[in-house]
Scaffold this active site. Sequence first.
Site, PDB file in Angstrom:
ATOM      1  N   ARG A 186      15.363   8.592  47.323  1.00 28.56           N
ATOM      2  CA  ARG A 186      15.642   8.477  48.765  1.00 28.56           C
ATOM      3  C   ARG A 186      16.879   7.610  48.991  1.00 28.56           C
ATOM      4  O   ARG A 186      17.680   7.886  49.878  1.00 28.56           O
ATOM      5  CB  ARG A 186      14.434   7.900  49.504  1.00 28.56           C
ATOM      6  CG  ARG A 186      14.672   7.837  51.008  1.00 28.56           C
ATOM      7  CD  ARG A 186      13.442   7.437  51.788  1.00 28.56           C
ATOM      8  NE  ARG A 186      13.044   6.062  51.530  1.00 28.56           N
ATOM      9  CZ  ARG A 186      11.953   5.490  52.026  1.00 28.56           C
ATOM     10  NH1 ARG A 186      11.143   6.193  52.814  1.00 28.56           N
ATOM     11  NH2 ARG A 186      11.658   4.242  51.754  1.00 28.56           N
ATOM     12  N   ARG A 219      38.914  -5.498  59.004  1.00 27.88           N
ATOM     13  CA  ARG A 219      38.124  -4.722  59.952  1.00 27.88           C
ATOM     14  C   ARG A 219      38.871  -3.475  60.427  1.00 27.88           C
ATOM     15  O   ARG A 219      39.900  -3.571  61.085  1.00 27.88           O
ATOM     16  CB  ARG A 219      37.731  -5.582  61.165  1.00 27.88           C
ATOM     17  CG  ARG A 219      36.786  -4.843  62.101  1.00 27.88           C
ATOM     18  CD  ARG A 219      36.335  -5.664  63.295  1.00 27.88           C
ATOM     19  NE  ARG A 219      35.421  -4.896  64.129  1.00 27.88           N
ATOM     20  CZ  ARG A 219      35.813  -3.984  65.017  1.00 27.88           C
ATOM     21  NH1 ARG A 219      37.094  -3.752  65.221  1.00 27.88           N
ATOM     22  NH2 ARG A 219      34.910  -3.308  65.714  1.00 27.88           N
ATOM     23  N   LYS A 274      18.214   5.864  55.605  1.00 24.09           N
ATOM     24  CA  LYS A 274      17.626   4.524  55.783  1.00 24.09           C
ATOM     25  C   LYS A 274      18.784   3.530  55.965  1.00 24.09           C
ATOM     26  O   LYS A 274      19.154   2.787  55.050  1.00 24.09           O
ATOM     27  CB  LYS A 274      16.728   4.178  54.588  1.00 24.09           C
ATOM     28  CG  LYS A 274      15.664   3.141  54.942  1.00 24.09           C
ATOM     29  CD  LYS A 274      14.555   3.154  53.910  1.00 24.09           C
ATOM     30  CE  LYS A 274      13.571   2.004  54.040  1.00 24.09           C
ATOM     31  NZ  LYS A 274      12.875   1.872  55.306  1.00 24.09           N
ATOM     32  N   LEU A 303      12.477   9.241  59.145  1.00 24.97           N
ATOM     33  CA  LEU A 303      12.662   8.779  57.767  1.00 24.97           C
ATOM     34  C   LEU A 303      11.619   9.465  56.885  1.00 24.97           C
ATOM     35  O   LEU A 303      10.430   9.440  57.222  1.00 24.97           O
ATOM     36  CB  LEU A 303      12.493   7.261  57.682  1.00 24.97           C
ATOM     37  CG  LEU A 303      12.831   6.731  56.292  1.00 24.97           C
ATOM     38  CD1 LEU A 303      14.344   6.605  56.143  1.00 24.97           C
ATOM     39  CD2 LEU A 303      12.156   5.412  56.023  1.00 24.97           C
ATOM     40  N   HIS A 357      37.407   0.701  61.373  1.00 26.13           N
ATOM     41  CA  HIS A 357      36.223   1.561  61.311  1.00 26.13           C
ATOM     42  C   HIS A 357      36.262   2.508  60.107  1.00 26.13           C
ATOM     43  O   HIS A 357      35.252   2.755  59.474  1.00 26.13           O
ATOM     44  CB  HIS A 357      36.086   2.381  62.593  1.00 26.13           C
ATOM     45  CG  HIS A 357      35.685   1.575  63.793  1.00 26.13           C
ATOM     46  ND1 HIS A 357      36.455   0.556  64.295  1.00 26.13           N
ATOM     47  CD2 HIS A 357      34.590   1.640  64.588  1.00 26.13           C
ATOM     48  CE1 HIS A 357      35.859   0.030  65.346  1.00 26.13           C
ATOM     49  NE2 HIS A 357      34.716   0.667  65.549  1.00 26.13           N
ATOM     50  N   GLU A 372       8.258   9.533  64.813  1.00 29.50           N
ATOM     51  CA  GLU A 372       7.693   8.530  63.897  1.00 29.50           C
ATOM     52  C   GLU A 372       7.509   7.237  64.665  1.00 29.50           C
ATOM     53  O   GLU A 372       7.610   7.223  65.894  1.00 29.50           O
ATOM     54  CB  GLU A 372       8.625   8.338  62.686  1.00 29.50           C
ATOM     55  CG  GLU A 372      10.008   7.852  63.061  1.00 29.50           C
ATOM     56  CD  GLU A 372      10.925   7.621  61.852  1.00 29.50           C
ATOM     57  OE1 GLU A 372      10.417   7.422  60.741  1.00 29.50           O
ATOM     58  OE2 GLU A 372      12.153   7.617  62.057  1.00 29.50           O
ATOM     59  N   TYR A 403      19.492   0.762  52.958  1.00 33.25           N
ATOM     60  CA  TYR A 403      18.539  -0.137  52.309  1.00 33.25           C
ATOM     61  C   TYR A 403      17.323   0.639  51.837  1.00 33.25           C
ATOM     62  O   TYR A 403      17.150   1.822  52.158  1.00 33.25           O
ATOM     63  CB  TYR A 403      18.152  -1.289  53.247  1.00 33.25           C
ATOM     64  CG  TYR A 403      17.168  -0.950  54.352  1.00 33.25           C
ATOM     65  CD1 TYR A 403      17.541  -0.213  55.465  1.00 33.25           C
ATOM     66  CD2 TYR A 403      15.852  -1.383  54.276  1.00 33.25           C
ATOM     67  CE1 TYR A 403      16.628   0.076  56.478  1.00 33.25           C
ATOM     68  CE2 TYR A 403      14.932  -1.100  55.285  1.00 33.25           C
ATOM     69  CZ  TYR A 403      15.331  -0.372  56.377  1.00 33.25           C
ATOM     70  OH  TYR A 403      14.427  -0.078  57.373  1.00 33.25           O
TER      71      TYR A 403
HETATM   72  N1  PDD Z   1      10.184   0.800  56.965  1.00 33.03           N
HETATM   73  N2  PDD Z   1      10.027   5.268  59.366  1.00 33.03           N
HETATM   74  C1  PDD Z   1      10.801   4.177  59.563  1.00 33.03           C
HETATM   75  C2  PDD Z   1      11.759   4.169  60.707  1.00 33.03           C
HETATM   76  C3  PDD Z   1      10.690   3.072  58.694  1.00 33.03           C
HETATM   77  O1  PDD Z   1      11.470   1.995  58.874  1.00 33.03           O
HETATM   78  C4  PDD Z   1       9.735   3.118  57.631  1.00 33.03           C
HETATM   79  C5  PDD Z   1       9.553   1.988  56.675  1.00 33.03           C
HETATM   80  C6  PDD Z   1       8.959   4.276  57.471  1.00 33.03           C
HETATM   81  C7  PDD Z   1       7.951   4.419  56.346  1.00 33.03           C
HETATM   82  O2  PDD Z   1       8.574   4.685  55.107  1.00 33.03           O
HETATM   83  P1  PDD Z   1       7.899   4.224  53.722  1.00 33.03           P
HETATM   84  O3  PDD Z   1       6.549   4.796  53.701  1.00 33.03           O
HETATM   85  O4  PDD Z   1       8.784   4.805  52.700  1.00 33.03           O
HETATM   86  O5  PDD Z   1       7.900   2.711  53.739  1.00 33.03           O
HETATM   87  C8  PDD Z   1       9.141   5.336  58.349  1.00 33.03           C
HETATM   88  C9  PDD Z   1      10.218  -0.288  56.015  1.00 33.03           C
HETATM   89  C10 PDD Z   1       8.874  -0.692  55.500  1.00 33.03           C
HETATM   90  C11 PDD Z   1      11.026  -1.422  56.591  1.00 33.03           C
HETATM   91  O6  PDD Z   1      12.035  -1.110  57.233  1.00 33.03           O
HETATM   92  O7  PDD Z   1      10.695  -2.591  56.365  1.00 33.03           O
END
Ligand code: PDD
Length: 296
Positions: free
Chosen positions: A50, A98, A146, A203, A100, A179, A31
Amino acid sequence: MTVYLNGQFMPIEEARIPVLDRGFVFGDGVYEVIPVYSRRAFRLAEHLKRMQHSLDGIRLQNPHNGAEWTHLIGELIARNDGEDQYLYLHITRGVAKRDHAFPNPPVAPTVFMMSSPLPTPPAELLRNGVGAVTAQDNRWLRCDIKAIALLPNVLLRQVAVDSGCAEAILIRDDAFMTEGAASNIFVVKNGILLAPPKDNLMLPGITYDVVLEITAANNIPHEVRRVTKQEVFSAEELLLTSSTKEVLAITRLDGKPVGDGKPGTMFAKLHQLYQEFKRDVMRQQPPLPPGKSQGV
Ligand code: PDD
């Protein structure tokens, strides 16, 4: 609210996916979250890049090229209310029996997009900052993807919420900070802004990149390197960044004040510069003519 699903725009109430979608069954998808200011997607090219990295990471072919994404995103923005929005893009490996292993032959991916009001932090949070807790980073080793499979992040974030806090700061191997559960984290130590390196354990945040660009452009002392657990606990300031929260001060950690317990000078500077950057690159451009979408 108008959403996009597999080639069509529709009211959210009408959007349906089959229960055998691999996103539903396996969390098999990726996503993106993209903020929109003045009806323009912020850093669109970087977000799409990304997303390509995430798709490559799960070996899923990108269903659209940059021009197609730009067009669809422009349509989604135009069909929803609000000058400022927050876009959610979601791609899964599609619907299949289904198993994997990847469907063979491959099936069409599921592509879903929606827009919501952008929940930037209210003035009270900017004035006082937010609380955070530390937690063990027990996620996998591809946090640079992501992925929609967010159960570890969900559980870690809930640890924070259960303690009346906004975020969990994640510590890997009892040694260094990676993070937040849904944000990137910066630490201020001896007046220097410390940022963990973009590797497989975090991320690569788009807001993180903007903050480091602003920092470099304004000669603010900074270092990109591993940040130890001790540096987090003895920080003068802690900051979190994300597309929806922008730049926010963390003023309490594990129930104790960070520094003097108030948002510090580094926060004030970076928040101001971030707002100026946004204004300069997003709001002061001429409005888009009707039916015309922005380029990447
Ligand atoms: N999340 N690290 C993680 C684990 C995140 O889920 C996010 C953002 C960030 C920051 O990334 P960015 O600056 O590109 O938004 C770092 C989004 C906002 C979400 O999952 O809703």
